[in-house]
Design an enzyme around this catalytic site. Sequence first.
Site, PDB file in Angstrom:
ATOM      1  N   TRP A   3      38.474  41.305  36.895  1.00 10.40           N
ATOM      2  CA  TRP A   3      39.767  41.758  37.158  1.00 10.40           C
ATOM      3  C   TRP A   3      40.296  42.184  35.822  1.00 10.40           C
ATOM      4  O   TRP A   3      41.139  43.218  35.941  1.00 10.40           O
ATOM      5  CB  TRP A   3      40.247  40.196  37.355  1.00 10.40           C
ATOM      6  CG  TRP A   3      41.693  39.959  37.498  1.00 10.40           C
ATOM      7  CD1 TRP A   3      42.674  40.921  37.244  1.00 10.40           C
ATOM      8  CD2 TRP A   3      42.496  38.845  37.929  1.00 10.40           C
ATOM      9  NE1 TRP A   3      43.865  40.341  37.659  1.00 10.40           N
ATOM     10  CE2 TRP A   3      43.804  39.180  38.143  1.00 10.40           C
ATOM     11  CE3 TRP A   3      41.861  37.432  38.366  1.00 10.40           C
ATOM     12  CZ2 TRP A   3      44.576  38.070  38.666  1.00 10.40           C
ATOM     13  CZ3 TRP A   3      42.645  36.620  38.871  1.00 10.40           C
ATOM     14  CH2 TRP A   3      44.233  37.063  38.758  1.00 10.40           C
ATOM     15  N   TYR A   8      41.660  43.551  43.429  1.00  9.84           N
ATOM     16  CA  TYR A   8      41.706  43.842  41.783  1.00  9.84           C
ATOM     17  C   TYR A   8      41.883  45.538  41.719  1.00  9.84           C
ATOM     18  O   TYR A   8      41.866  45.931  40.490  1.00  9.84           O
ATOM     19  CB  TYR A   8      40.197  43.678  41.280  1.00  9.84           C
ATOM     20  CG  TYR A   8      40.083  42.161  41.211  1.00  9.84           C
ATOM     21  CD1 TYR A   8      41.127  41.238  41.507  1.00  9.84           C
ATOM     22  CD2 TYR A   8      38.856  41.886  40.673  1.00  9.84           C
ATOM     23  CE1 TYR A   8      40.494  39.989  41.585  1.00  9.84           C
ATOM     24  CE2 TYR A   8      38.492  40.465  40.727  1.00  9.84           C
ATOM     25  CZ  TYR A   8      39.394  39.523  40.959  1.00  9.84           C
ATOM     26  OH  TYR A   8      38.995  37.998  40.931  1.00  9.84           O
ATOM     27  N   GLN A  32      33.299  29.910  44.512  1.00  7.87           N
ATOM     28  CA  GLN A  32      33.853  30.225  43.344  1.00  7.87           C
ATOM     29  C   GLN A  32      35.198  29.346  43.158  1.00  7.87           C
ATOM     30  O   GLN A  32      36.218  29.959  43.451  1.00  7.87           O
ATOM     31  CB  GLN A  32      34.380  31.549  43.190  1.00  7.87           C
ATOM     32  CG  GLN A  32      34.525  32.451  41.889  1.00  7.87           C
ATOM     33  CD  GLN A  32      35.037  33.641  42.013  1.00  7.87           C
ATOM     34  OE1 GLN A  32      35.834  34.221  42.589  1.00  7.87           O
ATOM     35  NE2 GLN A  32      33.947  34.620  41.156  1.00  7.87           N
TER      36      GLN A  32
END
Length: 197
Positions: A21, A57, A172
């Site tokens: 990111w 991203y 995650q």
Amino acid sequence: MQYRQLGRTGLGVSTVAMGCWPVSGLTSLDVNVDDSLATLRAALDAGINFLDTAWSYGISEQLIAQVLSERSADVVIATKGGLDRTSDGRQFHAASSVDLKRQCDGSLHRLRRESVELYYLHALDPAVSLAESAGAISELIQSGKVRSAGASNLSLAQLREFHAICPLTAIQPAYNMLQREIESEVLPWCRSEGISV
């Protein structure tokens, strides 16, 4: 560098992953392409073989592809779908079956790959059933575009629902010294199911 198995895939991933990111410039100040490429090269040189990116991203996927085109590197790429951005950079949910398949194809194009090792549902889309999102990722696995499934930002109940439709390899969640809630129920469940965190 130490390596661990990713879920039950047999893939070995570095215990330190490179979150991509920041190299896209979305959250960091004064980011430029040269420094971002140098950061990715340094990560590979340090033995990091687990690169984490996402459709939302943006440029990070292209930067990864550029660095990997320069060298022969055995990497595991995790990317995500389910969040998108408007032309002016505002993020929005987009996790329908059509959206996830479009985003996955776009990520593969930007990464210059035919498949990706791990594909996460980035976040629950309030306008789409979790079953539809999980089903779409299952179809991506069946098509050969994705090797294994992951999920980000889901509760334990949502993880169980997803896993029943599309077996998870990794999750995650928010987890750090101040956010340790997953230790009570989520981590034990993941251990029992062979799911990496």
